[in-house]
Write a protein that holds these residues in place. Structure first.
Motif, short mmCIF file in Angstrom:
data_model
loop_
_atom_site.label_atom_id
_atom_site.label_comp_id
_atom_site.label_asym_id
_atom_site.label_seq_id
_atom_site.Cartn_x
_atom_site.Cartn_y
_atom_site.Cartn_z
N GLN A 1 48.10 57.80 44.71
CA GLN A 1 46.74 57.84 44.17
C GLN A 1 46.00 56.63 44.70
O GLN A 1 45.84 55.62 44.04
CB GLN A 1 46.77 57.84 42.63
N TRP A 2 45.53 56.76 45.95
CA TRP A 2 45.02 55.60 46.69
C TRP A 2 43.74 55.04 46.08
O TRP A 2 43.58 53.82 46.05
CB TRP A 2 44.80 55.97 48.15
N GLU A 3 42.87 55.89 45.60
CA GLU A 3 41.61 55.39 45.04
C GLU A 3 41.88 54.55 43.80
O GLU A 3 41.35 53.44 43.67
CB GLU A 3 40.70 56.56 44.70
N ASP A 4 42.71 55.04 42.91
CA ASP A 4 43.06 54.27 41.71
C ASP A 4 43.79 52.98 42.08
O ASP A 4 43.57 51.94 41.46
CB ASP A 4 43.95 55.10 40.78
N ALA A 5 44.65 53.06 43.09
CA ALA A 5 45.40 51.88 43.51
C ALA A 5 44.46 50.78 44.01
O ALA A 5 44.61 49.61 43.64
CB ALA A 5 46.41 52.24 44.59
N TYR A 6 43.48 51.15 44.83
CA TYR A 6 42.58 50.14 45.36
C TYR A 6 41.62 49.60 44.29
O TYR A 6 41.27 48.42 44.31
CB TYR A 6 41.83 50.68 46.58
N ILE A 7 41.21 50.44 43.36
CA ILE A 7 40.36 49.96 42.26
C ILE A 7 41.13 48.94 41.41
O ILE A 7 40.63 47.85 41.11
CB ILE A 7 39.86 51.14 41.40
N ASN A 8 42.35 49.28 41.03
CA ASN A 8 43.16 48.37 40.21
C ASN A 8 43.57 47.13 40.99
O ASN A 8 43.70 46.05 40.41
CB ASN A 8 44.39 49.10 39.67
N SER A 9 43.75 47.27 42.29
CA SER A 9 44.09 46.11 43.11
C SER A 9 42.93 45.11 43.12
O SER A 9 43.14 43.89 43.00
CB SER A 9 44.42 46.55 44.53
N GLY A 10 41.71 45.60 43.24
CA GLY A 10 40.55 44.73 43.20
C GLY A 10 40.40 44.03 41.86
O GLY A 10 40.10 42.83 41.79
N ARG A 11 40.62 44.78 40.79
CA ARG A 11 40.57 44.17 39.46
C ARG A 11 41.63 43.09 39.31
O ARG A 11 41.36 42.02 38.74
CB ARG A 11 40.77 45.25 38.39
N THR A 12 42.83 43.37 39.82
CA THR A 12 43.91 42.38 39.74
C THR A 12 43.54 41.11 40.48
O THR A 12 43.72 40.00 39.97
CB THR A 12 45.21 42.97 40.33
N GLY A 13 43.01 41.26 41.68
CA GLY A 13 42.64 40.09 42.48
C GLY A 13 41.58 39.24 41.81
O GLY A 13 41.71 38.01 41.74
N TRP A 14 40.54 39.88 41.30
CA TRP A 14 39.47 39.12 40.62
C TRP A 14 39.97 38.45 39.36
O TRP A 14 39.64 37.29 39.08
CB TRP A 14 38.28 40.01 40.31
N LEU A 15 40.78 39.15 38.57
CA LEU A 15 41.32 38.53 37.35
C LEU A 15 42.24 37.36 37.69
O LEU A 15 42.23 36.34 36.99
CB LEU A 15 42.08 39.57 36.52
N ASP A 16 43.01 37.49 38.78
CA ASP A 16 43.87 36.39 39.20
C ASP A 16 43.04 35.16 39.56
O ASP A 16 43.34 34.04 39.14
CB ASP A 16 44.73 36.81 40.40
N VAL A 17 42.00 35.37 40.35
CA VAL A 17 41.16 34.25 40.79
C VAL A 17 40.50 33.58 39.59
O VAL A 17 40.53 32.35 39.46
CB VAL A 17 40.11 34.73 41.82
N PHE A 18 39.90 34.36 38.71
CA PHE A 18 39.23 33.77 37.54
C PHE A 18 40.23 33.07 36.63
O PHE A 18 39.94 31.99 36.09
CB PHE A 18 38.46 34.83 36.75
N SER A 19 41.40 33.64 36.45
CA SER A 19 42.40 33.02 35.60
C SER A 19 42.87 31.69 36.17
O SER A 19 42.99 30.69 35.44
CB SER A 19 43.59 33.97 35.44
N ILE A 20 43.10 31.65 37.46
CA ILE A 20 43.55 30.40 38.09
C ILE A 20 42.44 29.35 38.04
O ILE A 20 42.70 28.18 37.72
CB ILE A 20 44.02 30.67 39.53
N LEU A 21 41.20 29.74 38.31
CA LEU A 21 40.09 28.78 38.25
C LEU A 21 39.88 28.24 36.84
O LEU A 21 39.67 27.03 36.65
CB LEU A 21 38.81 29.41 38.77
N ILE A 22 39.93 29.11 35.84
CA ILE A 22 39.76 28.66 34.46
C ILE A 22 40.91 27.74 34.07
O ILE A 22 40.72 26.69 33.44
CB ILE A 22 39.64 29.86 33.50
N GLY A 23 42.13 28.12 34.44
CA GLY A 23 43.29 27.28 34.13
C GLY A 23 43.21 25.91 34.79
O GLY A 23 43.50 24.89 34.16
N LEU A 24 42.78 25.88 36.07
CA LEU A 24 42.63 24.59 36.75
C LEU A 24 41.50 23.76 36.14
O LEU A 24 41.61 22.53 36.05
CB LEU A 24 42.39 24.81 38.25
N ALA A 25 40.42 24.41 35.71
CA ALA A 25 39.33 23.69 35.06
C ALA A 25 39.79 23.08 33.75
O ALA A 25 39.43 21.93 33.42
CB ALA A 25 38.14 24.63 34.82
#
Length: 159
Positions: free
Chosen positions: A126-150
């Motif tokens: 299910q490639w469309e769902d996979a890429y949508i969830n992959s994008g969400r994962t990437g953004w959540l990872d970045v925000f989580s790491i930035l908030i944690g470092l802050a």
């Protein structure tokens, strides 16, 4: 309605794969007709499984049935994806997600959920769902790491 289905389910490839078992293109490709069922009186095709016969007559001895195959239940599931599909996997950012959980768990755990959904969608092609969830994962990872470092930075400076 068909256009929205094609748009949401993967374009022409998804449409063709959906209808390949139930429809054949006629000569010229202009009219689609359902596949015809084989004639009941026609001989079976070569290599076809044997057709179940009628029940035995009243005085006939009982027919021994084959025991259930225990081997079939122990076989691992077949890999149904081609090497091209395996190369098409959406990234699940597992290492970034682990770092996100360490630095800021509220968003990191949400990223774990979407990383899992990405992996499952990849396995089910299910490639469309996979890429949508992959994008969400990437953004959540970045925000989580930035908030944690802050938080660590503020704690180091002012505490």
């Amino acid at each position: 309605m068909l256009e929205s289905w094609v748009r949401t389910r993967g374009g022409i490839v998804g449409l063709v794969l959906c209808f390949q078992d139930t429809w054949d293109l006629s000569l010229g490709g202009k009219i689609m007709t359902p596949k015809q069922a084989p004639d009941a009186g026609a001989p079976p095709a070569a290599g076809a499984p044997p057709v179940a016969e009628a029940p035995p007559a009243a005085g006939a001895p009982p027919v021994a049935e084959a025991p259930p195959a225990a081997e079939d239940s122990k076989k691992p599931p077949e890999i149904t994806q081609t090497p091209e599909e395996l190369a098409f996997y959406a990234p699940n950012y597992i290492y970034l997600t682990i770092l996100a959980v360490i630095t800021f768990p509220p968003l990191g755990l949400l990223a774990v959920f979407f990383s899992y959904k990405t992996t499952q969608a990849n396995k089910n092609s299910q490639w469309e769902d996979a890429y949508i969830n992959s994008g969400r994962t990437g953004w959540l990872d970045v925000f989580s790491i930035l908030i944690g470092l802050a938080i660590i930075y503020v704690y180091a400076l002012f505490m």
